[in-house]
Design a protein around this motif. Structure first.
Motif, short mmCIF file in Angstrom:
data_model
loop_
_atom_site.label_atom_id
_atom_site.label_comp_id
_atom_site.label_asym_id
_atom_site.label_seq_id
_atom_site.Cartn_x
_atom_site.Cartn_y
_atom_site.Cartn_z
N HIS A 29 11.60 14.10 1.22
CA HIS A 29 11.26 13.06 2.19
C HIS A 29 12.30 11.95 2.15
CE1 HIS A 29 6.69 14.18 2.14
NE2 HIS A 29 7.47 15.17 2.52
N PRO A 70 0.83 -1.21 0.00
CA PRO A 70 0.00 0.00 0.00
C PRO A 70 0.87 1.27 0.00
CG PRO A 70 -0.51 -1.42 1.89
CD PRO A 70 0.67 -2.01 1.20
N GLU A 71 0.38 2.29 -0.65
CA GLU A 71 1.13 3.55 -0.77
C GLU A 71 1.49 4.12 0.60
OE1 GLU A 71 0.78 7.96 -2.78
OE2 GLU A 71 -0.54 6.37 -3.49
N ARG A 72 0.64 3.90 1.58
CA ARG A 72 0.92 4.45 2.92
C ARG A 72 2.17 3.85 3.54
NH1 ARG A 72 -0.48 0.93 6.87
NH2 ARG A 72 -1.77 -0.83 6.27
N LEU A 73 2.67 2.74 2.98
CA LEU A 73 3.88 2.10 3.50
C LEU A 73 5.11 2.35 2.62
CD1 LEU A 73 2.48 -1.32 4.76
CD2 LEU A 73 3.10 0.71 6.10
N HIS A 74 4.99 3.20 1.61
CA HIS A 74 6.13 3.45 0.73
C HIS A 74 7.30 4.08 1.48
CE1 HIS A 74 3.97 3.21 -3.43
NE2 HIS A 74 3.78 2.13 -2.68
N GLU A 75 7.03 5.07 2.32
CA GLU A 75 8.12 5.69 3.08
C GLU A 75 8.71 4.70 4.08
OE1 GLU A 75 6.79 9.43 4.68
OE2 GLU A 75 7.04 10.43 2.76
N THR A 76 7.87 3.87 4.68
CA THR A 76 8.35 2.83 5.60
C THR A 76 9.27 1.88 4.85
OG1 THR A 76 6.31 2.96 6.89
CG2 THR A 76 7.62 0.95 7.13
#
Length: 141
Positions: free
Chosen positions: A126, A84-90
Motif C-alpha cells: 500500500h 484515527p487508523e482510518r486516516l493512516h494511509e491519507t
C-alpha cells in the motif's frame, strides 16, 4: 510549548503536523512545499471544516518538538493518540505529496517517510502504491 499541545489535536491537526514535519525534515522548508500544504488544506474534503489559521500554530508545535532530542518520537506519540487508523494511509499520502512537491527527495525526507510508514503500520505494498502515485502527480516534463 504552545497551547495546541495542551489540548487533544484534531485528526486534521495531525495531518498538517505531519506535512510540516516532512517539509522541515531536510532543514530547508521550500516555498513549493508550503504552497502544497496550504493547497491541500484548502482543497481536500478532510479539511472542509478545518480552520486554516491553525496551520501556523501547528508549524510552531512541530518546530518546537523537532528542536527537542526526542521530538520526533513525541510527534509520533501525538499522531498515535489523535490520528484515527482510518486516516493512516491519507496521512502517508499527504506526507509523500509534500516530500515530492519540490521534485527532489532528500535523504532526510526518505528516512522520515520510512519512519512514518513504520509508525503508521502501513502495509508495504500500500505504501509503495501511495509513493508511486505521489511520484506520478509531481512528475516534471
Amino acid at each position: 510549548m504552545n497551547d495546541l499541545t495542551a489540548h487533544p489535536l484534531s485528526p486534521q491537526d495531525c495531518l498538517v503536523a505531519l506535512m510540516i514535519a516532512v517539509s522541515a525534515s531536510d532543514e530547508n522548508i521550500r516555498t513549493v512545499e508550503l504552497v502544497k500544504i496550504q493547497s491541500t488544506v484548502n482543497h481536500l474534503p478532510i479539511f472542509a471544516d478545518y480552520d486554516d489559521d491553525r496551520i501556523s500554530g501547528m508549524a510552531e508545535t512541530v518546530f518546537d518538538l523537532l528542536e527537542q532530542e526526542d521530538g520526533l518520537d513525541a510527534l509520533f506519540g501525538l499522531l498515535r493518540d489523535n490520528l484515527p487508523e482510518r486516516l493512516h494511509e491519507t496521512a502517508y499520502a499527504l506526507a509523500c505529496d509534500v516530500a515530492a512537491a519540490d521534485g527532489t527527495l532528500a535523504e532526510a525526507e526518505l528516512r522520515l517517510l520510512e519512519e512514518i510508514r513504520y509508525e503508521l503500520d502501513l502495509d508495504r505494498l500500500h505504501a509503495a502504491a501511495i509513493e508511486r502515485g505521489a511520484r506520478a502527480r509531481h512528475m516534471r516534463a
